[in-house]
Design a protein around this motif. Structure first.
Motif, PDB file in Angstrom:
ATOM      1  N   PRO A  52      -5.842   4.180   7.951  1.00  0.00           N
ATOM      2  CA  PRO A  52      -4.613   3.878   8.688  1.00  0.00           C
ATOM      3  C   PRO A  52      -3.699   2.899   7.956  1.00  0.00           C
ATOM      4  CG  PRO A  52      -6.567   3.531  10.067  1.00  0.00           C
ATOM      5  CD  PRO A  52      -7.052   3.883   8.713  1.00  0.00           C
ATOM      6  N   GLY A  53      -4.277   1.994   7.154  1.00  0.00           N
ATOM      7  CA  GLY A  53      -3.445   0.991   6.488  1.00  0.00           C
ATOM      8  C   GLY A  53      -2.767   1.522   5.236  1.00  0.00           C
TER       9      GLY A  53
ATOM     10  N   ARG B  84       0.963   5.093   3.329  1.00  0.00           N
ATOM     11  CA  ARG B  84       0.633   4.655   4.688  1.00  0.00           C
ATOM     12  C   ARG B  84       0.969   5.812   5.616  1.00  0.00           C
ATOM     13  NH1 ARG B  84       3.460  -0.351   3.874  1.00  0.00           N
ATOM     14  NH2 ARG B  84       4.920   0.309   5.453  1.00  0.00           N
ATOM     15  N   PRO B  85      -0.042   6.328   6.326  1.00  0.00           N
ATOM     16  CA  PRO B  85       0.244   7.500   7.151  1.00  0.00           C
ATOM     17  C   PRO B  85       1.127   7.141   8.335  1.00  0.00           C
ATOM     18  CG  PRO B  85      -2.028   6.787   7.460  1.00  0.00           C
ATOM     19  CD  PRO B  85      -1.436   5.886   6.432  1.00  0.00           C
ATOM     20  N   ALA B  86       2.081   8.009   8.631  1.00  0.00           N
ATOM     21  CA  ALA B  86       2.955   7.775   9.773  1.00  0.00           C
ATOM     22  C   ALA B  86       2.194   8.096  11.047  1.00  0.00           C
ATOM     23  CB  ALA B  86       4.184   8.665   9.667  1.00  0.00           C
TER      24      ALA B  86
ATOM     25  N   LEU C 138       0.829  -1.204   0.000  1.00  0.00           N
ATOM     26  CA  LEU C 138       0.000   0.000   0.000  1.00  0.00           C
ATOM     27  C   LEU C 138       0.860   1.249   0.000  1.00  0.00           C
ATOM     28  CD1 LEU C 138      -2.941  -0.844   2.421  1.00  0.00           C
ATOM     29  CD2 LEU C 138      -2.720  -1.230  -0.014  1.00  0.00           C
ATOM     30  N   LEU C 139       0.404   2.227  -0.760  1.00  0.00           N
ATOM     31  CA  LEU C 139       1.091   3.508  -0.787  1.00  0.00           C
ATOM     32  C   LEU C 139       0.449   4.444   0.238  1.00  0.00           C
ATOM     33  CD1 LEU C 139       1.258   4.034  -4.653  1.00  0.00           C
ATOM     34  CD2 LEU C 139       3.082   3.201  -3.162  1.00  0.00           C
TER      35      LEU C 139
END
Lengths: 300, 472
Positions: free
Chosen positions: A131-132, A118-120, A115-116
């Motif tokens: 979130p993923g 992806r929030p830190a 997945l691109l």
């Protein structure tokens, strides 16, 4: 009433004597419905819960979905929380344990691809972030290939007597897909480096695949409708760095895109986004053919 | 792992395949080999992608990098977080409040002609007031059960258990069993959580016949038919802890319900559901306060059986089924209740009572009510709605009056006021996101005999935490 009764009787009969189609597949979105049809052929009966003209974030757990999920052997969804607003309810209310999360009857496409975005850090002040990572994975054909492999295996696992059938169909599909992907990559060469304004960040994988750039989105934050203030800011930044086009999906409201396109003097185009989003996007091949044709039309 | 599955599959096929099929083995083997090669190719690509991603990340910001890595690792699907937190349930919190004004005092709210339900049915308090803050905690318990708790923190600083139930996950055959305290499946709005209502308060019919809503302690069994048309049948057995029943010490159920819902789609734009429900209870000494014709307090109570039928429907429309831009929702329910038993009239608490001893006689009533409401989202975030409520006094057969036992009709201003309560409500709301909503609501409420209560309020509803899925 008579008609209702006969429909009910027919459906009851159908349930009592499983038809030749061995697997009832419930696809959350059209792309997975199309993929299941490619891989399952006439051994699967595919029901697609939503259309390309519906915002996949805003689906409701309507009664027809619960009824269809009740008899499903396999639910094929995107995952990564795209369906979080309705699928858990459909799963719970259908009384069908086969399709619960973690069961072989539940297939999450996003679980089989990297997945691109992806929030830190996640916080609702950032808008509707997942979130993923970004869940709109299907507009990169390499993702489709990865998911096709995994879905083919899953179909074979659920219909174990027909492993050879699914293997053969997977191979036929993947061969065609590999050829098509090579063709798309060749044809899309002029798009490399092109910068696009998107409506929602649902074209990220397409942009990433073709080496394009995202110059901004009409939504000020994911999931929030475009505002005048944000569009004005975007307009100012587009005057500095021109984008090739403003791209929206079939289900997006065209008004904001047209407003900006007129003032920034760049074309606004609509892409099908998924199968059924345009006349030519009849299947997955058509989806990519048409998407690239529309992008290339403004790239020259 | 994939390879293992494939090999296992291959073995299984080879083992089970009848002889003529073995002839195709060579071809199959070739296919498998090609698939394996394809997979290898894609795995290399994935590796490449991941490398690129890592590169991009390291460019993005050096300071945050290590922290970000640690957290993104958590977010990677398929790699669940470890530690004691790993099994934490989903938690969400609803915050709500109102600022209201009304021409009649909400403290004196009553629905003339209908036995008081004792529930929280009064309109919003005057001035600013906090609504109920709801804490929702839910998770799968094990492979077989799911659990949920909704605790309401009331503005009076009390905690109420709104719902606390377990639900089966694995019964199969379309069956689900629920046990504990839960919102009953009768009607349409009953099962909709209050923060998701389209108006700040409940329809008058819910207030008059269910004390706001039915949430009993008991068990519920539901079955969904294996048909394309949505058909759901359910039954509940409960304690009957609140109106229209009364809680009592008894080795049997105090209330039972039966309900059926059907639903489906009309084209891609319209979805509908309709239902018929029945609630049967046998209240004992269901008491309430009233005044006699001189304005002095009397106690009345009812014992007998109460039977309620509800017919409901809801229809949702959005162009092409895309509700993001505009959508419309039409909802209506019809209630019909009949009660029969005995009524007691007691004025003995007065200093100088007219009668002095409790008077008891037969009582029967048949009353009904309905509402119809429409809510239209005319642009993203903005909706307006209108609701019309009506209750029909119907027929009340009060043996105390009819048999001339003393008290006359005027001594029953609540039960015997031949009144048809009605209410018009207008609503206008703005929802910046699906987690926040601010609403303006205006109502003209003729619940009280001879009085009109003009109400205006502003309400906020915010939800924090886990993203809940909403019912249709």
């Amino acid at each position: 009433m008579k008609r209702l009764l006969s429909i009910a009787q027919l459906a009851l009969l159908a349930a009592a004597f499983p038809a030749a189609a061995a697997l009832n597949v419930f696809a959350c979105t059209p792309e997975w419905g199309a993929l299941a049809t490619e891989l399952g052929g006439d051994r699967v009966s595919v029901y697609t819960a939503t259309t390309a003209l519906q915002d996949p974030h805003r689906i409701e757990a309507r009664p027809s979905l619960i009824a269809r999920a009740r008899s499903a052997d396999l639910v094929v969804c995107t995952g990564a929380e795209l369906e979080i607003g309705w699928l858990p309810l459909v799963q719970a209310q259908s009384g069908n344990p086969k399709i619960r999360v973690g069961q072989p009857g539940y297939f999450e496409a996003a679980g089989h691809v990297p997945l691109l975005e992806r929030p830190a850090r996640i916080d609702r002040s950032m808008g509707d972030v997942h979130p993923g990572g970004n869940p709109h994975v299907h507009l990169d054909p390499h993702n489709i290939a990865r998911i096709a492999l995994a879905l083919g295996e899953r179909l074979a696992k659920l219909d174990p007597g027909e492993t050879a059938y699914y293997s053969r169909r997977a191979k036929i599909f993947l061969d065609r897909w590999r050829e098509a992907t090579a063709r798309w990559e060749r044809d899309a060469a002029p798009l490399k480096g092109a910068s696009l304004v998107v409506y929602h960040r649902n074209l990220t994988y397409l942009i990433h695949w073709l080496g394009m750039r995202e110059a901004g989105s009409l939504e000020p934050k994911p999931g929030l409708p475009p505002t005048t203030a944000h569009l004005s800011e975007l307009l100012a930044s587009l005057r500095q760095n021109r984008a090739r086009a403003i791209v929206r999906s079939a289900y997006n409201d065209p008004r904001a895109a047209e407003w900006l396109a007129e003032r920034a003097a760049i074309p606004s185009i609509q892409v099908p986004f998924t199968v059924g989003g345009s006349d030519k996007a009849k299947d997955l091949f058509g989806l990519f053919d048409d998407t690239l044709a529309r992008l290339l039309a403004v790239a020259q | 792992m994939h390879c293992k599955t494939l090999c296992a599959m291959a073995l299984a096929v080879a083992w089970c395949a009848p002889l003529p099929v073995r002839a195709q083995d060579a071809e199959l083997g070739k296919i498998r080999e090609e698939i394996r090669q394809l997979k290898d190719a894609y795995e290399r690509r994935i590796q490449g992608l991941e490398n690129r991603l890592a590169e991009a990340e390291s460019r993005a910001g050096k300071a945050e990098r290590s922290a970000a890595r640690a957290e993104t690792a958590v977010a990677q699907p398929g790699i669940p977080a470890g530690g004691e937190n790993a099994f934490n349930p989903a938690i969400s919190l609803i915050l709500q409040g109102t600022a209201a004004r009304s021409s009649q005092d909400p403290e004196t709210y009553r629905i003339s002609g209908f036995a008081p339900s004792g529930g929280e049915v009064a309109p919003a308090s005057r001035g600013a007031s906090l609504g109920e803050s709801e804490l929702v905690v839910t998770a799968n318990i094990d492979p077989y059960f799911r659990g949920l708790l909704i605790a309401a923190l009331t503005p009076e600083n009390e905690v109420e258990v709104e719902e606390a139930f377990f639900q089966t996950l694995a019964l199969g055959h379309g069956l689900t069993l629920k046990g504990g305290r839960f919102l009953s499946g009768i009607g349409y709005q009953n099962e909709v959580h209050q923060h998701f209502w389209d108006f700040q308060d409940a329809p008058l019919a819910y207030k008059a016949f269910l004390g706001g809503r039915q949430n009993d302690d008991g068990v519920q069994l539901k079955w969904v038919a294996p048909t394309e048309l949505f058909i759901e049948l359910g039954a509940e057995l409960g304690r009957g802890r609140s109106f229209p029943s009364t809680a009592r010490s008894r080795n049997a159920a105090g209330a039972w319900t039966l309900f059926a819902h059907v639903g489906g789609d009309i084209g891609t734009s319209t979805a509908w559901r309709a239902g018929l429900s029945h609630l049967r209870t046998s209240p004992r000494d269901r008491a309430f306060e009233d005044v006699d014709s001189l304005g002095n307090p009397v106690a009345q109570s009812f014992s007998g059986t109460s039977s309620l039928w509800i017919a409901d429907f809801v229809l949702k429309w959005a162009p092409g089924g895309n509700s993001a831009l505009t959508n419309f929702k039409l909802q209506g329910e019809y209630f019909r209740r009949s009660e029969s038993g005995a009524l007691t009239y007691d004025d003995s608490t007065q200093v100088v009572p007219q009668f002095g001893t409790p008077i008891n006689a037969g009582y029967a009533s048949r009353q009904s009510g309905w509402y119809l409401q429409g809510v239209y989202q005319f642009m993203p975030r903005w909706r307006f709605g209108y609701r019309y409520d009506r209750l029909n006094f119907g027929s009340v057969d009060n043996g105390i009056v009819a048999n001339g036992l003393g008290p006359v009709g005027g001594d029953f201003p609540l039960l015997m006021a031949g009144h048809r309560p009605a209410r018009n409500t207008l609503m206008f709301d703005w929802s910046p996101t699906e987690f926040s909503r601010i609403r303006l609501q205006l109502a003209s409420d003729k619940s009280r005999f001879g009085l009109t209560d003009n109400q205006a309020l502003i309400q906020y509803i915010f939800s924090l935490g886990a993203h809940g899925a909403h019912r249709f």
